[in-house]
Write a protein that holds these residues in place. Structure first.
Motif, PDB file in Angstrom:
ATOM      1  N   GLU A   1      19.314 -51.131 105.331  1.00 30.45           N
ATOM      2  CA  GLU A   1      18.298 -50.070 105.222  1.00 30.45           C
ATOM      3  C   GLU A   1      18.693 -48.846 106.039  1.00 30.45           C
ATOM      4  O   GLU A   1      18.501 -47.714 105.606  1.00 30.45           O
ATOM      5  N   ARG A   2      19.275 -49.079 107.223  1.00 30.54           N
ATOM      6  CA  ARG A   2      19.709 -47.957 108.053  1.00 30.54           C
ATOM      7  C   ARG A   2      20.842 -47.181 107.371  1.00 30.54           C
ATOM      8  O   ARG A   2      20.878 -45.938 107.404  1.00 30.54           O
ATOM      9  N   PHE A   3      21.756 -47.904 106.746  1.00 31.17           N
ATOM     10  CA  PHE A   3      22.866 -47.257 106.028  1.00 31.17           C
ATOM     11  C   PHE A   3      22.340 -46.372 104.890  1.00 31.17           C
ATOM     12  O   PHE A   3      22.749 -45.218 104.739  1.00 31.17           O
ATOM     13  N   ILE A   4      21.420 -46.913 104.098  1.00 32.40           N
ATOM     14  CA  ILE A   4      20.860 -46.161 102.966  1.00 32.40           C
ATOM     15  C   ILE A   4      20.143 -44.902 103.465  1.00 32.40           C
ATOM     16  O   ILE A   4      20.312 -43.801 102.903  1.00 32.40           O
ATOM     17  N   LYS A   5      19.358 -45.034 104.543  1.00 32.58           N
ATOM     18  CA  LYS A   5      18.605 -43.901 105.077  1.00 32.58           C
ATOM     19  C   LYS A   5      19.559 -42.808 105.570  1.00 32.58           C
ATOM     20  O   LYS A   5      19.390 -41.622 105.250  1.00 32.58           O
ATOM     21  N   ASN A   6      20.573 -43.194 106.342  1.00 39.40           N
ATOM     22  CA  ASN A   6      21.521 -42.216 106.891  1.00 39.40           C
ATOM     23  C   ASN A   6      22.297 -41.507 105.796  1.00 39.40           C
ATOM     24  O   ASN A   6      22.559 -40.303 105.870  1.00 39.40           O
ATOM     25  N   CYS A   7      22.681 -42.251 104.764  1.00 37.17           N
ATOM     26  CA  CYS A   7      23.464 -41.657 103.668  1.00 37.17           C
ATOM     27  C   CYS A   7      22.614 -40.735 102.792  1.00 37.17           C
ATOM     28  O   CYS A   7      23.082 -39.681 102.341  1.00 37.17           O
TER      29      CYS A   7
ATOM     30  N   ASN B   1      26.392 -28.036  90.030  1.00 40.43           N
ATOM     31  CA  ASN B   1      26.849 -27.816  91.399  1.00 40.43           C
ATOM     32  C   ASN B   1      27.457 -29.111  91.933  1.00 40.43           C
ATOM     33  O   ASN B   1      26.752 -30.102  92.102  1.00 40.43           O
ATOM     34  N   TYR B   2      28.760 -29.109  92.169  1.00 38.39           N
ATOM     35  CA  TYR B   2      29.431 -30.284  92.690  1.00 38.39           C
ATOM     36  C   TYR B   2      29.305 -30.336  94.211  1.00 38.39           C
ATOM     37  O   TYR B   2      29.287 -29.305  94.881  1.00 38.39           O
ATOM     38  N   LEU B   3      29.213 -31.550  94.742  1.00 32.18           N
ATOM     39  CA  LEU B   3      29.075 -31.735  96.188  1.00 32.18           C
ATOM     40  C   LEU B   3      30.437 -31.625  96.863  1.00 32.18           C
ATOM     41  O   LEU B   3      31.475 -31.867  96.258  1.00 32.18           O
ATOM     42  N   ASP B   4      30.389 -31.249  98.146  1.00 33.35           N
ATOM     43  CA  ASP B   4      31.615 -31.159  98.935  1.00 33.35           C
ATOM     44  C   ASP B   4      32.175 -32.559  99.169  1.00 33.35           C
ATOM     45  O   ASP B   4      31.440 -33.496  99.501  1.00 33.35           O
ATOM     46  N   ALA B   5      33.497 -32.698  99.019  1.00 34.57           N
ATOM     47  CA  ALA B   5      34.136 -34.010  99.158  1.00 34.57           C
ATOM     48  C   ALA B   5      34.011 -34.582 100.563  1.00 34.57           C
ATOM     49  O   ALA B   5      34.181 -35.782 100.774  1.00 34.57           O
TER      50      ALA B   5
ATOM     51  N   THR C   1      25.823 -35.452  92.357  1.00 31.26           N
ATOM     52  CA  THR C   1      24.810 -36.147  93.152  1.00 31.26           C
ATOM     53  C   THR C   1      24.584 -37.560  92.635  1.00 31.26           C
ATOM     54  O   THR C   1      24.442 -38.509  93.415  1.00 31.26           O
ATOM     55  N   ASP C   2      24.565 -37.719  91.302  1.00 36.50           N
ATOM     56  CA  ASP C   2      24.356 -39.041  90.712  1.00 36.50           C
ATOM     57  C   ASP C   2      25.465 -40.013  91.126  1.00 36.50           C
ATOM     58  O   ASP C   2      25.204 -41.184  91.410  1.00 36.50           O
ATOM     59  N   GLN C   3      26.708 -39.520  91.151  1.00 35.65           N
ATOM     60  CA  GLN C   3      27.825 -40.377  91.541  1.00 35.65           C
ATOM     61  C   GLN C   3      27.692 -40.836  92.995  1.00 35.65           C
ATOM     62  O   GLN C   3      27.942 -41.996  93.322  1.00 35.65           O
ATOM     63  N   VAL C   4      27.284 -39.910  93.866  1.00 33.95           N
ATOM     64  CA  VAL C   4      27.132 -40.241  95.286  1.00 33.95           C
ATOM     65  C   VAL C   4      26.022 -41.259  95.478  1.00 33.95           C
ATOM     66  O   VAL C   4      26.160 -42.225  96.240  1.00 33.95           O
ATOM     67  N   ARG C   5      24.897 -41.081  94.769  1.00 32.45           N
ATOM     68  CA  ARG C   5      23.788 -42.034  94.889  1.00 32.45           C
ATOM     69  C   ARG C   5      24.218 -43.422  94.403  1.00 32.45           C
ATOM     70  O   ARG C   5      23.852 -44.441  94.994  1.00 32.45           O
ATOM     71  N   LYS C   6      24.998 -43.467  93.320  1.00 31.82           N
ATOM     72  CA  LYS C   6      25.488 -44.740  92.789  1.00 31.82           C
ATOM     73  C   LYS C   6      26.416 -45.417  93.799  1.00 31.82           C
ATOM     74  O   LYS C   6      26.364 -46.633  94.015  1.00 31.82           O
ATOM     75  N   LEU C   7      27.295 -44.611  94.440  1.00 22.34           N
ATOM     76  CA  LEU C   7      28.223 -45.141  95.442  1.00 22.34           C
ATOM     77  C   LEU C   7      27.457 -45.737  96.619  1.00 22.34           C
ATOM     78  O   LEU C   7      27.775 -46.840  97.092  1.00 22.34           O
TER      79      LEU C   7
ATOM     80  N   ASN D   1      35.288 -44.859  89.571  1.00 21.37           N
ATOM     81  CA  ASN D   1      36.129 -43.777  89.030  1.00 21.37           C
ATOM     82  C   ASN D   1      35.652 -42.414  89.532  1.00 21.37           C
ATOM     83  O   ASN D   1      35.447 -41.475  88.753  1.00 21.37           O
ATOM     84  N   ILE D   2      35.486 -42.293  90.834  1.00 22.99           N
ATOM     85  CA  ILE D   2      34.945 -41.073  91.440  1.00 22.99           C
ATOM     86  C   ILE D   2      36.048 -40.048  91.649  1.00 22.99           C
ATOM     87  O   ILE D   2      37.088 -40.353  92.223  1.00 22.99           O
ATOM     88  N   ASP D   3      35.813 -38.825  91.167  1.00 26.08           N
ATOM     89  CA  ASP D   3      36.744 -37.716  91.325  1.00 26.08           C
ATOM     90  C   ASP D   3      36.245 -36.843  92.474  1.00 26.08           C
ATOM     91  O   ASP D   3      35.157 -36.267  92.411  1.00 26.08           O
ATOM     92  N   LYS D   4      37.036 -36.722  93.537  1.00 25.76           N
ATOM     93  CA  LYS D   4      36.604 -35.948  94.708  1.00 25.76           C
ATOM     94  C   LYS D   4      36.409 -34.471  94.392  1.00 25.76           C
ATOM     95  O   LYS D   4      35.628 -33.788  95.052  1.00 25.76           O
ATOM     96  N   GLU D   5      37.124 -33.970  93.382  1.00 26.01           N
ATOM     97  CA  GLU D   5      37.018 -32.556  93.017  1.00 26.01           C
ATOM     98  C   GLU D   5      35.750 -32.261  92.216  1.00 26.01           C
ATOM     99  O   GLU D   5      35.291 -31.119  92.173  1.00 26.01           O
TER     100      GLU D   5
END
Length: 322
Positions: free
Chosen positions: A312-318, A249-253, A291-297, A283-287
């Motif tokens: 810490e606030r940025f990590i929590k919000n994301c 399941n790919y995440l919404d861009a 989840t792993d790519q987003v966590r790495k970003l 090398n992130i593909d929006k299409e």
């Protein structure tokens, strides 16, 4: 006193008056002298601030003779002030303490006025050249500009000549292709006639040739029979791999825009440059956004935030977005 010591003295003077976290003198986008308390982030800061200087120079390309004097940006916990001594030389200050803008501008202008008399020495230092001895004669600036103008005109003329040559070559090539197409059609007609003649003139195969053909066919049939069908285990593994591929399941861009907004909230205008760089590095593909790519970003971007509470606030919000 050599130019390097002069630059260090100015850096130390500004540092003692303003108490910033980072201060540096740049030539184009490269730092010459830097002083910072953030030693573990020095290289990354130098690269990021160099990118901001590069973007500032692009304003002159869009608006000719704009003549930018300084760049200033301010967040809740960080200030960045870039003062252009000349279009090539700039003083960069980053502070985590609130410094009045008028004081920042005044102190940088004082240093800039003094540095303008050392422009040639700073250029030589940046290019890694030894300073000329006192007895050596220098080439007048007017002569240098005239030579540069002459070289530019010569290059433009050469470029124009090459374009004309390429145009002539293209026209000649089109003629040749047109002629070759006509010759090809005539050649194909001749080949068809020869094939018709060859069919008539073909001799019947000998007995030996027929026996060899039969033997080759038998060998092929034996090889086919020897090939065993895949086992049940192999079939199940293949099916499992196909199911795994289908169930990703790919995440919404749109989540990328939300992550960027959170980063901009913590870092200000610099966020756009850093965000685009990390997207390219990972090398992130929006299409096909996993989840792993987003966590790495998120992890990579958080390391660019200097203030721990904002990080810490940025990590929590994301993480709440995933």
């Amino acid at each position: 006193m050599n130019i390097e010591q002069i630059l260090k003295d100015h850096i130390n003077s500004l540092y003692s008056k303003l108490s910033p976290s980072f201060i540096s003198i740049y030539y184009h986008e490269k730092p010459l002298i830097t002083k910072t308390v953030l030693s573990d982030k020095k290289k990354r800061l130098e690269e990021t601030l160099g990118l901001i200087i590069y973007k500032g120079h692009q304003i002159n390309e869009i608006i000719p003779e704009f003549g930018e004097e300084y760049i200033y940006t301010e967040g809740e916990d960080v200030q960045i002030y870039i003062h252009f001594v000349t279009p090539d030389i700039s003083i960069v200050t980053l502070s985590e303490n609130k410094i009045k803008f008028s004081l920042l501008k005044l102190e940088h202008e004082i240093v800039a006025r003094d540095l303008k008399q050392y422009v040639d020495q700073i250029k030589s230092m940046a290019e890694g050249k030894d300073e000329k001895s006192e007895g050596a004669t220098s080439v007048p600036v007017e002569e240098v500009k005239e030579k540069e103008t002459e070289q530019k005109v010569i290059k433009e003329e050469e470029s124009s000549d090459k374009i004309e040559e390429y145009t002539e070559d293209i026209e000649e090539l089109e003629k040749v292709l047109s002629e070759s197409t006509e010759e090809k059609s005539e050649y194909e007609k001749e080949i068809e006639q020869l094939k018709d003649q060859e069919v008539v003139e073909e001799e019947a195969p000998s007995l030996e040739e027929l026996l060899l053909e039969e033997k080759a066919e038998e060998e092929i049939e034996e090889v086919v029979e020897e090939e065993s069908p895949p086992s049940l285990e192999e079939i199940l593994i293949e099916d499992k791999e196909e199911v795994v591929q289908e169930n990703i399941n790919y995440l919404d861009a749109s989540i990328l825009d939300k992550i960027y907004k959170n980063l901009a909230k913590e870092m200000g205008p610099v966020a756009r440059i850093i965000f685009n760089q990390k997207m390219k590095d990972l090398n992130i593909d929006k299409e096909k956004l996993s989840t792993d790519q987003v966590r790495k970003l998120i992890d990579e971007l958080s390391q660019e935030i200097l203030v721990e509470s904002r990080r810490e606030r940025f990590i929590k919000n994301c993480n709440n977005l995933i």
